[in-house]
Write a protein that holds these residues in place. Structure first.
Motif, PDB file in Angstrom:
ATOM      1  N   ASN A   1       0.857  -1.187   0.138  1.00 49.19           N
ATOM      2  CA  ASN A   1       0.027   0.050   0.089  1.00 49.19           C
ATOM      3  C   ASN A   1       0.956   1.298  -0.138  1.00 49.19           C
ATOM      4  OD1 ASN A   1      -2.676  -1.301   0.443  1.00 49.19           O
ATOM      5  ND2 ASN A   1      -1.914  -1.815   2.136  1.00 49.19           N
ATOM      6  N   ALA A   2       0.387   2.263  -0.067  1.00 45.75           N
ATOM      7  CA  ALA A   2       1.090   3.659  -0.183  1.00 45.75           C
ATOM      8  C   ALA A   2       0.132   4.713   0.417  1.00 45.75           C
ATOM      9  CB  ALA A   2       1.246   3.884  -1.631  1.00 45.75           C
ATOM     10  N   ILE A   3       0.889   5.905   0.861  1.00 44.89           N
ATOM     11  CA  ILE A   3       0.142   6.815   1.665  1.00 44.89           C
ATOM     12  C   ILE A   3       0.613   7.978   0.564  1.00 44.89           C
ATOM     13  CG2 ILE A   3      -0.011   8.471   3.352  1.00 44.89           C
ATOM     14  CD1 ILE A   3       0.728   6.257   5.095  1.00 44.89           C
ATOM     15  N   ALA A   4      -0.382   8.874   0.058  1.00 48.38           N
ATOM     16  CA  ALA A   4      -0.068  10.246  -0.765  1.00 48.38           C
ATOM     17  C   ALA A   4      -0.358  11.282   0.239  1.00 48.38           C
ATOM     18  CB  ALA A   4      -1.065  10.039  -1.873  1.00 48.38           C
ATOM     19  N   PRO A   5       0.520  11.923   1.011  1.00 44.84           N
ATOM     20  CA  PRO A   5       0.157  12.993   1.576  1.00 44.84           C
ATOM     21  C   PRO A   5      -0.069  14.395   0.766  1.00 44.84           C
ATOM     22  CG  PRO A   5       2.407  12.146   2.105  1.00 44.84           C
ATOM     23  CD  PRO A   5       2.206  11.708   0.649  1.00 44.84           C
ATOM     24  N   GLY A   6      -0.980  15.330   1.209  1.00 47.45           N
ATOM     25  CA  GLY A   6      -1.050  16.532   0.683  1.00 47.45           C
ATOM     26  C   GLY A   6       0.024  17.573   1.280  1.00 47.45           C
ATOM     27  N   PRO A   7      -0.255  18.847   1.379  1.00 48.09           N
ATOM     28  CA  PRO A   7       0.601  19.816   1.976  1.00 48.09           C
ATOM     29  C   PRO A   7       0.774  19.730   3.514  1.00 48.09           C
ATOM     30  CG  PRO A   7      -1.145  20.928   0.739  1.00 48.09           C
ATOM     31  CD  PRO A   7      -1.654  19.445   0.895  1.00 48.09           C
ATOM     32  N   ILE A   8       1.996  19.146   3.892  1.00 44.58           N
ATOM     33  CA  ILE A   8       2.117  18.885   5.282  1.00 44.58           C
ATOM     34  C   ILE A   8       2.873  20.135   5.932  1.00 44.58           C
ATOM     35  CG2 ILE A   8       3.107  17.324   6.852  1.00 44.58           C
ATOM     36  CD1 ILE A   8       0.818  16.282   5.368  1.00 44.58           C
ATOM     37  N   GLU A   9       2.419  20.802   6.835  1.00 48.47           N
ATOM     38  CA  GLU A   9       3.012  21.927   7.527  1.00 48.47           C
ATOM     39  C   GLU A   9       4.207  21.926   7.862  1.00 48.47           C
ATOM     40  OE1 GLU A   9       1.207  26.096   9.281  1.00 48.47           O
ATOM     41  OE2 GLU A   9       0.517  24.317   9.975  1.00 48.47           O
ATOM     42  N   ASP A  10       4.806  21.017   8.822  1.00 53.68           N
ATOM     43  CA  ASP A  10       5.986  20.891   9.620  1.00 53.68           C
ATOM     44  C   ASP A  10       6.794  19.941   8.885  1.00 53.68           C
ATOM     45  OD1 ASP A  10       4.157  18.768  10.008  1.00 53.68           O
ATOM     46  OD2 ASP A  10       4.686  18.409  11.927  1.00 53.68           O
ATOM     47  N   THR A  11       6.910  19.927   7.662  1.00 52.89           N
ATOM     48  CA  THR A  11       8.114  19.437   6.845  1.00 52.89           C
ATOM     49  C   THR A  11       9.099  20.675   6.542  1.00 52.89           C
ATOM     50  OG1 THR A  11       6.788  19.686   4.702  1.00 52.89           O
ATOM     51  CG2 THR A  11       6.724  17.409   5.960  1.00 52.89           C
TER      52      THR A  11
ATOM     53  N   HIS B   1      -0.280   8.434  11.841  1.00 51.60           N
ATOM     54  CA  HIS B   1      -1.611   7.652  11.991  1.00 51.60           C
ATOM     55  C   HIS B   1      -1.922   6.597  10.759  1.00 51.60           C
ATOM     56  CE1 HIS B   1      -2.737  10.979  14.999  1.00 51.60           C
ATOM     57  NE2 HIS B   1      -1.980  10.172  15.557  1.00 51.60           N
ATOM     58  N   ALA B   2      -1.799   7.277   9.663  1.00 49.91           N
ATOM     59  CA  ALA B   2      -2.177   6.461   8.473  1.00 49.91           C
ATOM     60  C   ALA B   2      -1.227   5.291   8.326  1.00 49.91           C
ATOM     61  CB  ALA B   2      -2.198   7.304   7.401  1.00 49.91           C
ATOM     62  N   ALA B   3       0.149   5.441   8.607  1.00 50.82           N
ATOM     63  CA  ALA B   3       1.175   4.505   8.372  1.00 50.82           C
ATOM     64  C   ALA B   3       0.729   3.458   9.590  1.00 50.82           C
ATOM     65  CB  ALA B   3       2.375   5.225   8.439  1.00 50.82           C
ATOM     66  N   VAL B   4       0.603   3.729  10.795  1.00 55.58           N
ATOM     67  CA  VAL B   4       0.512   2.705  11.954  1.00 55.58           C
ATOM     68  C   VAL B   4      -0.830   2.023  11.482  1.00 55.58           C
ATOM     69  CG1 VAL B   4      -0.235   2.441  14.265  1.00 55.58           C
ATOM     70  CG2 VAL B   4       1.581   4.091  13.574  1.00 55.58           C
ATOM     71  N   PHE B   5      -1.774   2.553  11.009  1.00 52.87           N
ATOM     72  CA  PHE B   5      -3.238   1.731  10.553  1.00 52.87           C
ATOM     73  C   PHE B   5      -2.776   0.910   9.502  1.00 52.87           C
ATOM     74  CE2 PHE B   5      -6.475   1.826   7.477  1.00 52.87           C
ATOM     75  CZ  PHE B   5      -7.481   0.927   8.100  1.00 52.87           C
ATOM     76  N   LEU B   6      -2.065   1.291   8.427  1.00 51.23           N
ATOM     77  CA  LEU B   6      -2.066   0.406   7.402  1.00 51.23           C
ATOM     78  C   LEU B   6      -0.820  -0.781   7.618  1.00 51.23           C
ATOM     79  CD1 LEU B   6      -1.716   3.035   4.131  1.00 51.23           C
ATOM     80  CD2 LEU B   6      -3.553   1.369   4.574  1.00 51.23           C
ATOM     81  N   CYS B   7      -0.175  -0.615   8.623  1.00 53.59           N
ATOM     82  CA  CYS B   7       0.610  -1.483   8.999  1.00 53.59           C
ATOM     83  C   CYS B   7       0.377  -2.469  10.247  1.00 53.59           C
ATOM     84  CB  CYS B   7       2.187  -1.114   9.267  1.00 53.59           C
ATOM     85  SG  CYS B   7       3.089  -0.362   8.388  1.00 53.59           S
ATOM     86  N   SER B   8      -0.752  -2.244  10.644  1.00 50.91           N
ATOM     87  CA  SER B   8      -1.618  -3.109  11.647  1.00 50.91           C
ATOM     88  C   SER B   8      -2.571  -4.154  11.024  1.00 50.91           C
ATOM     89  CB  SER B   8      -2.261  -2.112  12.703  1.00 50.91           C
ATOM     90  OG  SER B   8      -3.433  -1.689  11.917  1.00 50.91           O
ATOM     91  N   GLU B   9      -2.891  -4.970  11.959  1.00 51.05           N
ATOM     92  CA  GLU B   9      -4.070  -6.048  11.450  1.00 51.05           C
ATOM     93  C   GLU B   9      -5.412  -5.352  11.440  1.00 51.05           C
ATOM     94  OE1 GLU B   9      -3.653  -9.342  11.140  1.00 51.05           O
ATOM     95  OE2 GLU B   9      -1.703  -8.570  11.024  1.00 51.05           O
ATOM     96  N   ALA B  10      -5.729  -4.208  11.577  1.00 47.03           N
ATOM     97  CA  ALA B  10      -6.716  -3.533  11.271  1.00 47.03           C
ATOM     98  C   ALA B  10      -6.960  -3.342   9.895  1.00 47.03           C
ATOM     99  CB  ALA B  10      -6.934  -2.074  12.162  1.00 47.03           C
ATOM    100  N   ALA B  11      -5.976  -3.400   9.061  1.00 48.55           N
ATOM    101  CA  ALA B  11      -6.023  -3.107   7.545  1.00 48.55           C
ATOM    102  C   ALA B  11      -5.566  -4.390   6.890  1.00 48.55           C
ATOM    103  CB  ALA B  11      -4.719  -1.973   7.410  1.00 48.55           C
ATOM    104  N   SER B  12      -5.775  -5.511   7.538  1.00 51.27           N
ATOM    105  CA  SER B  12      -5.163  -6.790   6.963  1.00 51.27           C
ATOM    106  C   SER B  12      -5.723  -6.970   5.688  1.00 51.27           C
ATOM    107  CB  SER B  12      -5.617  -8.091   7.869  1.00 51.27           C
ATOM    108  OG  SER B  12      -6.631  -8.207   8.057  1.00 51.27           O
TER     109      SER B  12
END
Length: 245
Positions: free
Chosen positions: A169-179, A211-222
């Protein structure tokens, strides 16, 4: 305070490229706080070791390995060093500089190198993409080409490696202020206009990606495989069609 149950990733090992700074630095910290042991990989140890030390200071286990992801042999050695240190690898989180040679080729090299470990442990691949290529963004040809390739790679591996119980899977971030990119490259007048383009009325934070990363790596996203999860407050869907308040 975490939004997830304590120890949701206990016993797992994450191989995080680009994990010393920025978004993947946050992802590495979040995976560690969720219970995973973390290997941080980048070209420069001066970025990696302080990040690893911050994780250890918070009670986590972290290991820094210098490797150039454009070089397959170096990535293989980093995987082997992680297995020697932690015993196995079952999560690979990947993000790099936004050029084809590093971003797309680097993601390919890491996935290929990690395959045997991911296969043993029904592992997960998590790539960091973007939304720039969804609508065509002026002056961002290099980023758009690289990230479009990362999206295609993510989906292709979901199909080809799903039979080994490997999820991709992948995450596509939008504008992230603290980068660093937002803080250094976006002038105030552009930032104000950019904010107006986000339907939810705020910029993202690295914590949103964590938060999205932990969810996708967890069993909740199996049962989630081959998805590119957009985390941008609805910005790309608006694409210039925002409603003024």
């Amino acid at each position: 305070m975490s939004v997830f149950a304590d120890g949701i990733l206990n016993g797992r090992v994450a191989f995080v490229t680009g994990g010393g700074t920025g978004i993947t630095g946050g992802v590495a910290r979040a995976l560690s706080e969720a219970g995973a042991r973390v290997a941080l990989i980048s070209r420069k140890m001066e970025h990696l070791e302080p990040a690893a030390e911050r994780i250890r200071a918070r009670g986590g286990e972290a290991f820094a390995v210098a490797a150039d992801v454009r070089n397959y042999d170096e990535v293989e050695r980093a995987i082997a060093a992680t297995v020697e240190k932690f015993g196995h690898v079952e999560m690979s989180a990947n993000a790099f500089g936004s050029v084809v040679d590093i971003d797309l080729k680097g993601t390919f090299n890491v996935c290929r190198s990690a395959f045997s470990e991911l296969k043993k442990h029904s592992g997960q691949i998590l790539n960091i993409s973007a939304t720039l290529h969804y609508v065509g963004t002026p002056l961002q040809l290099h980023v758009s080409a690289a990230k479009a390739g990362v999206d295609a790679l993510t989906r292709q591996l979901a199909v080809e490696w799903g039979r080994y119980r490997i999820r991709s899977n992948a995450i596509a971030p939008g504008p992230i202020e603290d980068t660093e990119g937002m803080q250094r490259l976006v002038p105030p007048e552009i930032k104000e206009r950019l904010l107006r383009s986000i339907p939810v009325g705020r910029f993202g934070r690295i914590k949103d990606i964590e938060h999205a990363a932990v969810f996708l790596c967890s069993e909740a996203a199996s049962f989630i495989n081959g998805a590119v999860i957009v985390v941008d407050g609805g910005q790309w869907l608006a694409s210039g069609r925002t409603i003024e308040k």
